[in-house]
Design an enzyme around this catalytic site. Sequence first.
Site, short mmCIF file in Angstrom:
data_model
loop_
_atom_site.label_atom_id
_atom_site.label_comp_id
_atom_site.label_asym_id
_atom_site.label_seq_id
_atom_site.Cartn_x
_atom_site.Cartn_y
_atom_site.Cartn_z
N HIS A 1 58.05 56.93 3.33
CA HIS A 1 57.21 56.27 4.47
C HIS A 1 55.57 56.20 4.06
O HIS A 1 54.99 56.13 4.87
CB HIS A 1 57.31 57.16 5.95
CG HIS A 1 58.91 57.24 6.27
ND1 HIS A 1 59.46 56.25 7.10
CD2 HIS A 1 59.69 58.03 5.87
CE1 HIS A 1 60.58 56.50 7.38
NE2 HIS A 1 60.89 57.58 6.79
N LYS B 1 35.08 72.28 -19.81
CA LYS B 1 34.85 73.47 -20.23
C LYS B 1 33.32 73.88 -20.54
O LYS B 1 32.74 74.90 -20.60
CB LYS B 1 35.90 74.21 -20.97
CG LYS B 1 37.36 74.36 -20.31
CD LYS B 1 38.35 74.79 -20.99
CE LYS B 1 39.59 74.94 -20.44
NZ LYS B 1 40.81 75.72 -21.15
N GLU C 1 48.87 65.97 -19.25
CA GLU C 1 48.13 66.56 -20.30
C GLU C 1 48.83 66.43 -21.59
O GLU C 1 47.87 66.64 -22.32
CB GLU C 1 48.13 68.31 -19.81
CG GLU C 1 46.84 68.92 -20.78
CD GLU C 1 46.67 70.17 -20.14
OE1 GLU C 1 45.49 70.66 -19.62
OE2 GLU C 1 47.83 71.19 -20.14
#
Length: 422
Positions: A296, A412, A270
């Site tokens: 792995h 938003k 961010e």
Amino acid sequence: MLKLWDNFNNFLGDRPNLFAPKNLEFFFKKVVSEKSNDSSGYYHLPFANLDYIDNYLKQEQNFLEKIKCLIIIGIGGSSLGAKAIDALLSHQANRKKIKLRFLEHTDPIMIQKELTRINPLETLFVVISKSGLTIETTSLFKFILAKYKLLQDANKKHLLVITDRDSPLSLWAKSEKIQYFCIDKNIGGRFSVLSAVGLIPLALLGYDVKKILKGAANISHLFFENPTNSILKKALFLAKGENAYPINVLFSYSSVFRHFNSWYVQLWGESLGKLDAYEQRRGLTPIALIGSIDQHSFLQLIMQGPKNKSVTFLNIEKSSQKSLYIPDISLKGLEDTDFVNQASFNTLLKLQCQSTKESIISQDVPVDSISVSFLNEESVGSLIFYYELLTSCVGIMLHIDTYNQPGVEFGKKILREKFTHS
């Protein structure tokens, strides 16, 4: 304290003078200027006065002694920091036997799971939001207010608010006579863990928050007393190698780092994924792994995939936990695993980290390492502030505003429009 190592000098190519003192000193002055101009208040947090926390703990001692569950209502920087530090330190004897839960997701399955077997009379709900206008936090907050009738006079003590000074949320808390604490507006959420946002929940859990700040202050002193410090060097390598190595992998060798990894991903992503001063897209992509588990899975990609990654190893040198040992048992057909018999699991994990690091170095991958001598409040504070300073340095070198998040605001706005027109 933190022990640092890197092999960046092997990857300077046609930039042999990248780490020349004059280059490092040039960017050092820019960081000092950013601190002086109060571009972000986080720079000053290691030296903050914590009397307000001590006073709250003393004034509410009788009430707080009855609290058995702490629920944090917040998202992103409002919750990730405290969660990370608690995970790193929960082994300590001073950690109180208080359940810590987080309401940060609007998924109804998770909401119900986190609120299972909650006794509101033994719970303190802590609402954390810089403005109070974060839709996830406010929606969850409203749900809690209604479910547990927290606005009844008898229940208000079970609610605590942490927000910006003079924010809509602070004004609401004041009008309702709810206990609240404020942070400075120029401390962004993802840089706020060393403010009241992180320190009040951590103090409630029993941690010595003054020692956390002491560790952060140690890193601050080391950084600002040396214009050619290792944090600047690492930042310069990452910023100037943005195109060659756009992915930074944090390979943390202990499961206690899982939530710290999440905090790092938010801080890095961010803060550094931005349009720069010239409207060019910039950024370094964070990947967070846990060793030895991810040996792995993702390790194969690092070893033989595109050479577009730098890797940071993070490990603990000494554990406070009682050593556990691998029994000296030989199983028929599985004798090839006997070479680790009688070794401690701590030794196994440490050597797995070293072996993985050496194997990656052998593939000509840029590598650095951070070794935490011992996990305690002070070392965790150092680690937090190390990454915050590193992020600021890289942001300056990328010519971006490290502390805003305009890209997040787009979503938003669209969400509001969808509800408005539905």
